[in-house]
Design a protein around this motif. Structure first.
Motif, PDB file in Angstrom:
ATOM      1  N   LEU A 157       0.834  -1.218   0.000  1.00  0.00           N
ATOM      2  CA  LEU A 157       0.000   0.000   0.000  1.00  0.00           C
ATOM      3  C   LEU A 157       0.860   1.257   0.000  1.00  0.00           C
ATOM      4  CD1 LEU A 157      -2.684  -1.005   2.672  1.00  0.00           C
ATOM      5  CD2 LEU A 157      -3.066  -0.715   0.227  1.00  0.00           C
ATOM      6  N   ARG A 211       5.119   2.919   1.332  1.00  0.00           N
ATOM      7  CA  ARG A 211       6.285   2.725   2.189  1.00  0.00           C
ATOM      8  C   ARG A 211       6.624   3.994   2.936  1.00  0.00           C
ATOM      9  NH1 ARG A 211      11.187   0.928  -1.510  1.00  0.00           N
ATOM     10  NH2 ARG A 211      12.245   1.134   0.470  1.00  0.00           N
ATOM     11  N   LYS A 241       9.498   5.743   6.051  1.00  0.00           N
ATOM     12  CA  LYS A 241      10.954   5.828   6.253  1.00  0.00           C
ATOM     13  C   LYS A 241      11.519   4.511   6.783  1.00  0.00           C
ATOM     14  CE  LYS A 241      11.388  10.347   7.973  1.00  0.00           C
ATOM     15  NZ  LYS A 241      10.267  10.449   8.690  1.00  0.00           N
ATOM     16  N   PHE A 242      10.756   3.833   7.643  1.00  0.00           N
ATOM     17  CA  PHE A 242      11.319   2.674   8.337  1.00  0.00           C
ATOM     18  C   PHE A 242      10.657   1.338   8.002  1.00  0.00           C
ATOM     19  CE2 PHE A 242      12.261   6.412  10.835  1.00  0.00           C
ATOM     20  CZ  PHE A 242      13.640   6.312  10.885  1.00  0.00           C
ATOM     21  N   VAL A 296       4.046  -0.924   4.112  1.00  0.00           N
ATOM     22  CA  VAL A 296       2.675  -1.222   4.522  1.00  0.00           C
ATOM     23  C   VAL A 296       2.028  -2.073   3.429  1.00  0.00           C
ATOM     24  CG1 VAL A 296       0.458  -0.231   5.218  1.00  0.00           C
ATOM     25  CG2 VAL A 296       2.560   0.999   5.747  1.00  0.00           C
ATOM     26  N   LYS A 352       1.590  -2.871   8.758  1.00  0.00           N
ATOM     27  CA  LYS A 352       2.826  -2.069   8.677  1.00  0.00           C
ATOM     28  C   LYS A 352       3.969  -2.921   9.212  1.00  0.00           C
ATOM     29  CE  LYS A 352       4.205   2.584  10.145  1.00  0.00           C
ATOM     30  NZ  LYS A 352       3.625   3.880  10.495  1.00  0.00           N
ATOM     31  N   LEU A 373      -6.958   6.318  13.508  1.00  0.00           N
ATOM     32  CA  LEU A 373      -6.637   5.008  12.942  1.00  0.00           C
ATOM     33  C   LEU A 373      -6.387   4.004  14.062  1.00  0.00           C
ATOM     34  CD1 LEU A 373      -6.144   3.959   9.974  1.00  0.00           C
ATOM     35  CD2 LEU A 373      -3.733   3.966  10.598  1.00  0.00           C
ATOM     36  N   LEU A 403      -3.072  -2.516  11.286  1.00  0.00           N
ATOM     37  CA  LEU A 403      -3.817  -1.253  11.387  1.00  0.00           C
ATOM     38  C   LEU A 403      -5.139  -1.340  10.643  1.00  0.00           C
ATOM     39  CD1 LEU A 403      -0.733   0.932  10.475  1.00  0.00           C
ATOM     40  CD2 LEU A 403      -1.936   1.100  12.667  1.00  0.00           C
ATOM     41  N   GLU A 404      -6.084  -0.573  11.127  1.00  0.00           N
ATOM     42  CA  GLU A 404      -7.353  -0.417  10.416  1.00  0.00           C
ATOM     43  C   GLU A 404      -7.043   0.041   8.984  1.00  0.00           C
ATOM     44  OE1 GLU A 404     -11.246   2.412  11.264  1.00  0.00           O
ATOM     45  OE2 GLU A 404      -9.419   2.682  12.390  1.00  0.00           O
ATOM     46  N   LEU A 405      -7.786  -0.484   8.033  1.00  0.00           N
ATOM     47  CA  LEU A 405      -7.530  -0.146   6.631  1.00  0.00           C
ATOM     48  C   LEU A 405      -8.230   1.163   6.255  1.00  0.00           C
ATOM     49  CD1 LEU A 405      -6.379  -1.113   3.871  1.00  0.00           C
ATOM     50  CD2 LEU A 405      -8.566  -2.260   3.502  1.00  0.00           C
ATOM     51  N   GLU A 465      -3.434   8.273   1.698  1.00  0.00           N
ATOM     52  CA  GLU A 465      -3.092   9.593   2.253  1.00  0.00           C
ATOM     53  C   GLU A 465      -3.953  10.729   1.711  1.00  0.00           C
ATOM     54  OE1 GLU A 465       0.944  11.065   1.805  1.00  0.00           O
ATOM     55  OE2 GLU A 465       1.660   9.168   2.633  1.00  0.00           O
ATOM     56  N   LYS A 497      -2.199  13.056  -0.861  1.00  0.00           N
ATOM     57  CA  LYS A 497      -2.165  12.695  -2.292  1.00  0.00           C
ATOM     58  C   LYS A 497      -3.495  13.024  -2.945  1.00  0.00           C
ATOM     59  CE  LYS A 497       1.367   9.205  -1.812  1.00  0.00           C
ATOM     60  NZ  LYS A 497       1.513   7.836  -1.332  1.00  0.00           N
ATOM     61  N   LEU A 512      -5.385   9.766   6.860  1.00  0.00           N
ATOM     62  CA  LEU A 512      -5.767   8.797   5.820  1.00  0.00           C
ATOM     63  C   LEU A 512      -7.260   8.897   5.583  1.00  0.00           C
ATOM     64  CD1 LEU A 512      -3.681   5.806   7.199  1.00  0.00           C
ATOM     65  CD2 LEU A 512      -3.123   7.162   5.187  1.00  0.00           C
TER      66      LEU A 512
HETATM   67  N1  LIG Z   1      -3.984   2.087   7.504  1.00  0.00           N
HETATM   68  C1  LIG Z   1      -3.638   2.284   6.243  1.00  0.00           C
HETATM   69  N2  LIG Z   1      -4.521   2.065   5.253  1.00  0.00           N
HETATM   70  C2  LIG Z   1      -4.148   2.272   3.962  1.00  0.00           C
HETATM   71  N3  LIG Z   1      -2.929   2.718   3.575  1.00  0.00           N
HETATM   72  C3  LIG Z   1      -2.020   2.949   4.525  1.00  0.00           C
HETATM   73  C4  LIG Z   1      -2.311   2.741   5.896  1.00  0.00           C
HETATM   74  N4  LIG Z   1      -1.215   3.078   6.619  1.00  0.00           N
HETATM   75  C5  LIG Z   1      -0.291   3.465   5.732  1.00  0.00           C
HETATM   76  N5  LIG Z   1      -0.747   3.392   4.467  1.00  0.00           N
HETATM   77  C6  LIG Z   1      -0.012   3.718   3.227  1.00  0.00           C
HETATM   78  O1  LIG Z   1       1.354   3.410   3.400  1.00  0.00           O
HETATM   79  C7  LIG Z   1       2.177   4.572   3.265  1.00  0.00           C
HETATM   80  C8  LIG Z   1       3.331   4.508   4.253  1.00  0.00           C
HETATM   81  O2  LIG Z   1       2.825   4.602   5.565  1.00  0.00           O
HETATM   82  P1  LIG Z   1       3.765   4.751   6.839  1.00  0.00           P
HETATM   83  O3  LIG Z   1       2.890   5.025   8.001  1.00  0.00           O
HETATM   84  O4  LIG Z   1       4.724   3.642   6.942  1.00  0.00           O
HETATM   85  O5  LIG Z   1       4.695   5.902   6.492  1.00  0.00           O
HETATM   86  P2  LIG Z   1       4.590   7.450   6.593  1.00  0.00           P
HETATM   87  O6  LIG Z   1       3.810   7.829   7.801  1.00  0.00           O
HETATM   88  O7  LIG Z   1       4.127   7.977   5.286  1.00  0.00           O
HETATM   89  O8  LIG Z   1       6.087   7.776   6.728  1.00  0.00           O
HETATM   90  P3  LIG Z   1       7.031   7.850   7.977  1.00  0.00           P
HETATM   91  O9  LIG Z   1       7.941   6.699   7.834  1.00  0.00           O
HETATM   92  O10 LIG Z   1       7.672   9.157   7.750  1.00  0.00           O
HETATM   93  O11 LIG Z   1       6.211   7.793   9.236  1.00  0.00           O
HETATM   94  C9  LIG Z   1       1.220   5.751   3.500  1.00  0.00           C
HETATM   95  O12 LIG Z   1       1.652   6.861   2.820  1.00  0.00           O
HETATM   96  C10 LIG Z   1      -0.094   5.210   2.938  1.00  0.00           C
HETATM   97  O13 LIG Z   1      -0.151   5.417   1.550  1.00  0.00           O
END
Ligand SMILES: Nc1ncnc2c1ncn2[C@@H]1O[C@H](COP(=O)(O)OP(=O)(O)OP(=O)(O)O)[C@@H](O)[C@H]1O
Length: 324
Positions: A59, A61, A63-64, A67, A82, A114, A130-132, A137, A140, A185
């Motif tokens: 879905l 990525r 920094k660390f 997903v 995640k 979330l 995590l809840e979907l 974002e 976007k 989200l």
């Molecule tokens: N619960 C979710 N449902 C759907 N998509 C998600 C969900 N959580 C994350 N994503 C998708 O995965 C991407 C990466 O999420 P993640 O939380 O790892 O990173 P981030 O918050 O964007 O970055 P950082 O590493 O800076 O915290 C998000 O930008 C989103 O597109």
């Protein structure tokens, strides 16, 4: 007097559990409830592992970690999994930030926050179920919208839902501190979910003075290194509402110093297409003094917000009718 713990629902409660579910979804929800009731994890401690989930498409990525869309094997319930690599967390020295995020997010239960449904780890990874939020974002979606901005009904609805979530956080002594469209989200049903509690903090009693959060969203008290309290989130909500409506944050500049200077002077410009109501909400949130900012409940009850919410609901009904 000893208060007995509330028993989790059982099979006999099923008719009551699904009574408010729309007719067309009753079959699916009943089936899901039955599978949940029969799950070995239901109502008791359970050690979740990767074996409980089927991993699907990526879905996104961060920094660390990455997903993925994932499906719980027994119930077929969809989640966003995640996956964080312990070695990367260690390298980035963010273990404490992640643990804080897990601790805070598993405690907060609100329709616009979330949900962290469960978490587990193995030798090299941490998994957060995590809840979907299938639209992803909000940032976007905003960038892809006409003129990279939302119309007032849509902006007001999201502002209301974020205010509602922040109000709940503050009642639970949590300040988010890193509000921005990237940390919000959107679900398939057009509801926002506040995510990313990595920078949030327990407030408890004393005021704080750590500098964190995103530059464009920093409130004057943080720019000036003063102590701050939960009214920083109201400032950020004002910036967020402005960005929803105009496509960019109000104090954006070419460099950090200029942004700081604009924030300190509260030098912002309202484009002519903004309505009086929208400007009223934003200007009441973007007050230099935290104590004079409109409250989160005040935002939710603001006439512009209420009127726009009704319009957004109408828009969604029309959209649904077109798609039917
Ligand atoms: N619960 C979710 N449902 C759907 N998509 C998600 C969900 N959580 C994350 N994503 C998708 O995965 C991407 C990466 O999420 P993640 O939380 O790892 O990173 P981030 O918050 O964007 O970055 P950082 O590493 O800076 O915290 C998000 O930008 C989103 O597109």
């Amino acid at each position: 007097m000893h208060k007995s713990a509330k028993k989790p629902p059982n099979r006999n409660d099923l008719p009551k559990l699904i009574e408010n579910v729309p007719e067309e979804h009753k079959g699916y929800v009943k089936d899901l409830c039955l599978k949940m009731l029969q799950h070995p994890a239901y109502g008791q401690p359970y050690d979740w592992t990767t074996r409980d989930f089927e991993m699907g498409a990526p879905l996104g990525r961060g920094k660390f970690g990455r997903v993925y869309l994932a499906r719980e094997r027994h119930t077929h319930f969809m989640v966003a999994m995640k996956v964080l690599f312990k070695a990367e967390l260690q390298k980035g020295n963010v273990q404490r930030q992640v643990l804080r995020e897990i601790e805070i997010q598993s405690r907060l239960k609100h329709p616009h926050i979330l949900r962290l449904l469960t978490w587990f780890h193995d030798d090299s990874r941490i998994y957060l179920a995590l809840e979907l939020a299938s639209q992803g974002e909000l940032f976007k979606i905003l960038r892809r919208s006409p003129n990279a901005r939302f119309d007032e009904p849509r902006a007001a609805k999201y502002t209301y839902q974020v205010a509602d979530a922040l109000h709940y956080c503050h009642l639970n002594n949590v300040i988010h501190r890193d509000l921005k469209p990237e940390n919000i989200l959107l679900t398939a049903a057009d509801d926002v979910k506040l995510a990313d509690f990595g920078w949030s903090a327990h407030t408890i009693s004393n005021k704080r003075n750590t500098l964190c959060g995103t530059l464009d969203y920093l409130p004057p008290e943080m720019v000036e290194g003063h102590t701050y309290d939960d009214s920083v989130d109201q400032w950020c909500l004002g910036i967020l509402c402005y960005e929803f409506l105009t496509g960019g944050p109000p104090f954006e500049s070419h460099n950090t110093e200029m942004t700081y200077d604009k924030i300190r002077r509260l030098a912002l410009h309202y484009p002519p297409y903004l309505s009086v109501g929208a400007k009223d909400v934003i200007s009441n949130l973007l007050r230099k003094s935290g104590s004079s900012r409109i409250t989160l409940v005040g935002v939710m009850q603001h006439p512009w917000v209420k009127k726009c919410m009704e319009k957004r609901n109408k828009q969604l009904l029309e959209l649904e009718a077109q798609q039917a």
